[in-house]
Design an enzyme around this catalytic site. Structure first.
Site, PDB file in Angstrom:
ATOM      1  N   ARG A  64       5.501 -16.343   1.074  1.00 52.65           N
ATOM      2  CA  ARG A  64       5.361 -16.476   2.252  1.00 52.65           C
ATOM      3  C   ARG A  64       3.812 -17.443   2.688  1.00 52.65           C
ATOM      4  O   ARG A  64       2.955 -16.899   2.128  1.00 52.65           O
ATOM      5  CB  ARG A  64       6.279 -16.289   2.911  1.00 52.65           C
ATOM      6  CG  ARG A  64       5.312 -14.322   3.140  1.00 52.65           C
ATOM      7  CD  ARG A  64       5.952 -13.698   4.051  1.00 52.65           C
ATOM      8  NE  ARG A  64       5.950 -12.702   3.815  1.00 52.65           N
ATOM      9  CZ  ARG A  64       4.559 -11.451   3.547  1.00 52.65           C
ATOM     10  NH1 ARG A  64       3.749 -11.569   4.866  1.00 52.65           N
ATOM     11  NH2 ARG A  64       4.398 -10.476   3.709  1.00 52.65           N
ATOM     12  N   GLY A 109       5.277  -2.834   4.032  1.00 53.05           N
ATOM     13  CA  GLY A 109       4.751  -2.621   4.808  1.00 53.05           C
ATOM     14  C   GLY A 109       4.274  -1.122   4.946  1.00 53.05           C
ATOM     15  O   GLY A 109       4.103  -0.879   5.454  1.00 53.05           O
ATOM     16  N   GLY A 110       4.317  -1.000   3.965  1.00 51.68           N
ATOM     17  CA  GLY A 110       4.157   0.812   3.256  1.00 51.68           C
ATOM     18  C   GLY A 110       4.917   1.775   3.189  1.00 51.68           C
ATOM     19  O   GLY A 110       4.188   3.178   3.287  1.00 51.68           O
ATOM     20  N   LYS A 162       8.421  -5.258  -6.982  1.00 53.37           N
ATOM     21  CA  LYS A 162       6.923  -4.977  -7.276  1.00 53.37           C
ATOM     22  C   LYS A 162       6.696  -4.627  -8.980  1.00 53.37           C
ATOM     23  O   LYS A 162       5.849  -4.922  -9.416  1.00 53.37           O
ATOM     24  CB  LYS A 162       6.295  -3.830  -6.474  1.00 53.37           C
ATOM     25  CG  LYS A 162       6.062  -4.450  -5.344  1.00 53.37           C
ATOM     26  CD  LYS A 162       5.003  -2.936  -4.435  1.00 53.37           C
ATOM     27  CE  LYS A 162       5.791  -2.352  -3.119  1.00 53.37           C
ATOM     28  NZ  LYS A 162       4.878  -3.496  -2.048  1.00 53.37           N
ATOM     29  N   LYS A 192       5.190   3.652  -5.786  1.00 57.20           N
ATOM     30  CA  LYS A 192       5.622   3.312  -4.856  1.00 57.20           C
ATOM     31  C   LYS A 192       7.004   2.753  -4.820  1.00 57.20           C
ATOM     32  O   LYS A 192       7.090   2.610  -6.157  1.00 57.20           O
ATOM     33  CB  LYS A 192       4.644   1.843  -5.090  1.00 57.20           C
ATOM     34  CG  LYS A 192       3.507   1.991  -4.349  1.00 57.20           C
ATOM     35  CD  LYS A 192       3.169   0.052  -4.583  1.00 57.20           C
ATOM     36  CE  LYS A 192       1.709  -0.051  -4.907  1.00 57.20           C
ATOM     37  NZ  LYS A 192       0.540  -1.116  -4.652  1.00 57.20           N
ATOM     38  N   HIS A 206      -1.394   1.902   6.359  1.00 53.13           N
ATOM     39  CA  HIS A 206      -1.885   0.531   4.798  1.00 53.13           C
ATOM     40  C   HIS A 206      -1.476  -0.212   5.209  1.00 53.13           C
ATOM     41  O   HIS A 206      -0.373  -1.324   4.806  1.00 53.13           O
ATOM     42  CB  HIS A 206      -0.359   1.705   3.466  1.00 53.13           C
ATOM     43  CG  HIS A 206      -1.373   2.749   3.377  1.00 53.13           C
ATOM     44  ND1 HIS A 206      -2.425   2.346   2.616  1.00 53.13           N
ATOM     45  CD2 HIS A 206      -0.684   3.839   2.169  1.00 53.13           C
ATOM     46  CE1 HIS A 206      -2.214   3.740   2.152  1.00 53.13           C
ATOM     47  NE2 HIS A 206      -0.954   4.224   2.175  1.00 53.13           N
ATOM     48  N   GLU A 246      -2.280 -10.562  -3.603  1.00 50.99           N
ATOM     49  CA  GLU A 246      -2.791  -9.434  -3.348  1.00 50.99           C
ATOM     50  C   GLU A 246      -3.467  -8.911  -4.817  1.00 50.99           C
ATOM     51  O   GLU A 246      -2.909  -9.217  -5.343  1.00 50.99           O
ATOM     52  CB  GLU A 246      -2.395  -8.422  -2.736  1.00 50.99           C
ATOM     53  CG  GLU A 246      -1.789  -8.999  -1.335  1.00 50.99           C
ATOM     54  CD  GLU A 246      -0.675  -8.230  -0.495  1.00 50.99           C
ATOM     55  OE1 GLU A 246      -0.890  -8.509   0.992  1.00 50.99           O
ATOM     56  OE2 GLU A 246       0.175  -7.218  -1.012  1.00 50.99           O
TER      57      GLU A 246
HETATM   58  P1  ADP Z   1       3.023  -3.044   0.567  1.00 47.40           P
HETATM   59  O1  ADP Z   1       4.061  -3.853  -0.031  1.00 47.40           O
HETATM   60  O2  ADP Z   1       4.190  -1.883   1.841  1.00 47.40           O
HETATM   61  O3  ADP Z   1       2.721  -3.153   2.257  1.00 47.40           O
HETATM   62  P2  ADP Z   1       0.691  -3.180  -1.021  1.00 47.40           P
HETATM   63  O4  ADP Z   1       1.760  -2.521  -2.525  1.00 47.40           O
HETATM   64  O5  ADP Z   1       1.055  -4.477  -0.635  1.00 47.40           O
HETATM   65  O6  ADP Z   1       2.231  -2.315  -0.130  1.00 47.40           O
HETATM   66  O7  ADP Z   1       0.209  -1.920  -0.924  1.00 47.40           O
HETATM   67  C1  ADP Z   1      -0.427  -1.865   0.513  1.00 47.40           C
HETATM   68  C2  ADP Z   1      -1.898  -1.082   0.282  1.00 47.40           C
HETATM   69  O8  ADP Z   1      -1.746   0.131   0.183  1.00 47.40           O
HETATM   70  C3  ADP Z   1      -2.306  -1.517  -0.222  1.00 47.40           C
HETATM   71  O9  ADP Z   1      -3.174  -2.739   1.099  1.00 47.40           O
HETATM   72  C4  ADP Z   1      -3.334  -1.017  -0.620  1.00 47.40           C
HETATM   73  O10 ADP Z   1      -4.666  -0.267   0.761  1.00 47.40           O
HETATM   74  C5  ADP Z   1      -2.885   0.773  -0.379  1.00 47.40           C
HETATM   75  N1  ADP Z   1      -2.872   0.798  -2.214  1.00 47.40           N
HETATM   76  C6  ADP Z   1      -1.756   0.071  -2.951  1.00 47.40           C
HETATM   77  N2  ADP Z   1      -2.030   0.506  -4.059  1.00 47.40           N
HETATM   78  C7  ADP Z   1      -3.026   1.003  -4.623  1.00 47.40           C
HETATM   79  C8  ADP Z   1      -3.679   1.726  -5.647  1.00 47.40           C
HETATM   80  N3  ADP Z   1      -3.013   1.648  -6.761  1.00 47.40           N
HETATM   81  N4  ADP Z   1      -4.811   2.768  -5.134  1.00 47.40           N
HETATM   82  C9  ADP Z   1      -5.530   2.841  -3.979  1.00 47.40           C
HETATM   83  N5  ADP Z   1      -4.588   2.418  -3.162  1.00 47.40           N
HETATM   84  C10 ADP Z   1      -3.835   1.142  -2.742  1.00 47.40           C
END
Ligand code: ADP
Length: 669
Positions: free
Chosen positions: A292, A164-165, A116, A158, A235, A275
């Site tokens: 993907r 997957g949250g 990321k 993060k 998430h 995204e």
């Molecule tokens: P993963 O790869 O684990 O799915 P993501 O980076 O795609 O993680 O984030 C998953 C979810 O987390 C997002 O869809 C959103 O709901 C929340 N999220 C991620 N980053 C932020 C942020 N900076 N502020 C608020 N919510 C966030």
């Protein structure tokens, strides 16, 4: 074009890919672990290869074995689906090393987006907007804390390798920072073998809006509009829709252009998703790119009329994109709801079990079901507990939403807890109708979504009662005379006395409450009717039961219902109402006090909490004998009459299966 492809996946996505390949005249090879020997994707493919044991690490994640299967079957290409090997750059390289096409982007693009933080650096250089944050190498906790302090709280930690949250923590204030960092690192290293973290500003009420992109090997790149995936639990996405409500053509074009820029920045090819977080004020920020096909790609297919898997295959085979940006347009509105084996009342924890009854809504131009399971299949702990994706389309959002609600109401699954009722409540809530979307939707509308439905109960109780009594009478009919089936104490041959009321008592557990029902049978033949009493209500009903299908007349209201039973748990569906119930006490027979059987059985799977009397004790009718715990609730097993408990078969602490005999009871003469 390819002659034969191997699908390196399982479940609904494997079936989905096979369907498109077949339509294009391409032969398919499935792979399967020993747990999936009889799975639908294996049945659907032209050939299938066993690749190992159920744990993914010993089968679906084994790139070497998957590749060997492709070589053995002479497949020209491998479609990785999503998850498993789909974002594994090494696997992608190994495929090309063996002369097999990986249906996806080049390994370099997977790598570029694999972290990321690295992805953010690339995007920053390409001029794609980012959430303010730190995504550098310095992992010193003190440094990260000061970066967070500078950004201002709340911040989000993060895992750079996350997905997957997992490995994410919201930090509201400086004093929580160190604890949250340690926790996120532990989770990240356990899940991804990498505890590197990035810190970014946590947006309060963002929407998750993502853009589908497609690129070919000839320098063409397009976006296929957006999907709103804001409705999430833990998430993780649960309902997605396209187009995103409130996104106008101007914003759509800006986001689309940014996504294409992102894809071009890494020389992307094939299907990908960029995204974004979309803030209230229309500002959007790059979050990550998934290299993907996404789970939720069908909503894009529904509004564009395209088959994205077909596009993937064509592009991977070297063709140009079938359409250019100005040939693409949006038609109507689509939703996808993910039907999971999970318990919404228990923090959405996955559950396992056998799909003892499964009836999906009828498919049509408006309703599409992507699934990898059939009735009788197992949802095991090894794989994702998704049962199906329910996809609907109509001309506009309101119509599509009505289709979604109707289809959810028609979904019938028993054998395990599912999120179908939850999805129905969510989809039919006024907040969702008004498209009041953001990633905190479920928490904010918890009250409305998790409400108990007294309306359902009102409608369902008489149906449940009628079903039980008709089912008992049917069983009794089938049991030969003199056979004392403990579940059919109401034996027509012995118990029938003309003109005397016949009374049946059931105690149900429904919506975590005990409800006592009595059913009085009146009249015979065509005039036969039942007076059903529960709580302070009394209704008059007639009914006809054919297998699981009940046609009922409740106070002149003709209704239909389907009832499925599994492990002592009943699911009753009628129109848009669905209830689950179980029997606390079997029918205790007729009102003359004669206990119908000499045993008492466990109403469901559970644990014995306490045995309250000693074997051999004399007890009076209604006295508590055993307390069981099931579904996190205690249930009492009571004496059906005055008599003696001659034996207990279980002791406190023991597990019992639903239907197991708990004790032997001798009623007084
Ligand atoms: P993963 O790869 O684990 O799915 P993501 O980076 O795609 O993680 O984030 C998953 C979810 O987390 C997002 O869809 C959103 O709901 C929340 N999220 C991620 N980053 C932020 C942020 N900076 N502020 C608020 N919510 C966030």
């Amino acid at each position: 074009m390819f002659n034969k492809i191997l699908i390196a996946n399982r479940g609904e996505i494997a079936c989905r890919v096979i369907r498109s390949a077949r339509r294009m005249g391409i032969a398919t090879v499935a792979i399967y672990s020993s747990a999936d020997r009889n799975a639908l994707h294996v049945e659907m493919a032209d050939e299938a290869i066993l690749i190992g044991e159920p744990p993914p690490r010993e089968s679906y994640l084994r790139g070497d074995i998957v590749l060997a299967a492709a070589l053995r079957t002479g497949a020209d290409a491998i479609h990785p689906g999503y998850g498993f090997l789909s974002e594994n750059a090494d696997f992608c390289r190994q495929c090309s090393g063996e002369g097999i096409t990986f249906i996806g982007p080049p390994a370099s693009a997977i790598e570029a987006m694999g972290s990321k933080s690295a992805a953010k650096r690339i995007m920053e250089q390409a001029g794609v907007p980012l959430v303010p944050g730190y995504h550098g190498e310095n992992q010193d906790p003190e440094f990260l804390r000061s970066a967070a302090n500078e950004m201002g709280y709340p911040v989000l930690l993060k895992a750079v390798a996350g997905g997957g949250g997992k490995g994410m923590r919201i930090v509201d204030s400086p004093d929580q920072f160190d604890g949250a960092l340690a926790g996120a690192r532990r989770e990240a290293s356990k899940s991804f073998g990498n505890d590197v973290m990035l810190v970014e500003k946590y947006l309060r009420q963002p929407r998750h809006v993502e853009i589908q992109v497609f690129c070919d090997n000839h320098g063409n790149a397009v976006y296929l509009f957006e999907r709103d995936c804001s409705v999430q639990r833990r998430h993780q996405k649960i309902i997605e829709e396209a187009p995103a409500p409130g996104v106008d053509t101007h914003l759509r074009a800006r986001m689309g252009d940014a996504a294409v820029m992102a894809a071009r920045a890494i020389d992307y090819t094939g299907a990908g998703t960029v995204e974004f977080l979309l803030d209230r004020d229309g500002t959007f920020y790059f979050m990550e790119m998934n290299t993907r096909l996404q789970v939720e790609h069908p909503v894009t297919e529904m509004i564009t009329g395209l088959d994205l898997v077909e596009w993937q295959l064509r592009v991977a085979a070297g063709a140009s994109l079938p359409l250019g940006q100005d040939q693409l347009s949006i038609d109507g509105h689509a939703f996808e709801a993910r039907v999971y084996a999970e318990d919404p009342d228990n923090d959405f924890l996955p559950v396992t079990g056998t799909l003892s009854y499964l009836q999906a809504p009828a498919e049509s131009r408006h309703v599409r079901i992507d699934t990898g399971v059939r009735q009788g299949d197992e949802v095991s702990a090894y794989y994702d507990p998704m049962i199906a994706k329910l996809v609907v389309w109509d001309e506009d959002r309101n119509r599509a939403l009505r289709r979604l609600c109707k289809a959810l109401a028609d979904y019938r699954i028993s054998g395990m807890k599912t999120n179908v009722d939850f999805l129905y409540n969510l989809a039919s809530s006024s907040a969702f109708q008004q498209a009041d979307l953001d990633t905190g939707f479920i928490e904010r509308h918890h009250q409305e979504i998790f409400h108990q439905q007294p309306h359902d109960l009102e409608r369902a109780m008489p149906l449940a009662a009628l079903y039980l009594v008709l089912e008992r009478s049917e069983t009794a009919r089938q049991v030969s005379h003199g056979n004392s089936d403990p579940w059919s104490p109401w034996n027509l041959a012995s118990g029938w006395r003309l003109n005397e009321p016949h009374l049946h008592h059931f105690e149900l557990i429904v919506q975590e409450q005990e409800v006592a029902i009595s059913i009085e049978q009146q009249g015979i033949g065509a005039a036969q009717r039942y007076v059903i009493r529960y709580r302070d209500r009394e209704v008059c009903a007639r009914g006809d039961l054919q297998g699981q299908h009940l046609v009922a007349d409740i106070e002149g209201h003709r209704l239909q219902a389907t009832v499925a039973e599994h492990d002592g748990r009943y699911s009753l569906y009628s129109g848009d109402c669905a209830i689950q119930f179980s029997l606390l006490q079997p029918d205790l027979g007729e009102s003359d006090g004669e206990p119908a059987n000499n045993s008492l059985v466990a109403p469901m799977n559970g644990t014995i909490v306490a045995v309250l009397v000693a074997a051999g004790s004399r007890v009076t009718k209604g006295e508590q004998l055993v307390i069981m715990e099931a579904m996190k609730m205690e249930h009492s097993i009571r004496a059906p009459a005055d008599g003696v408990v001659s034996r207990f078969f279980y002791q406190a602490g023991e597990l019992v299966d639903g239907g197991a005999q708990l004790l032997e009871f001798e009623a007084d003469e």
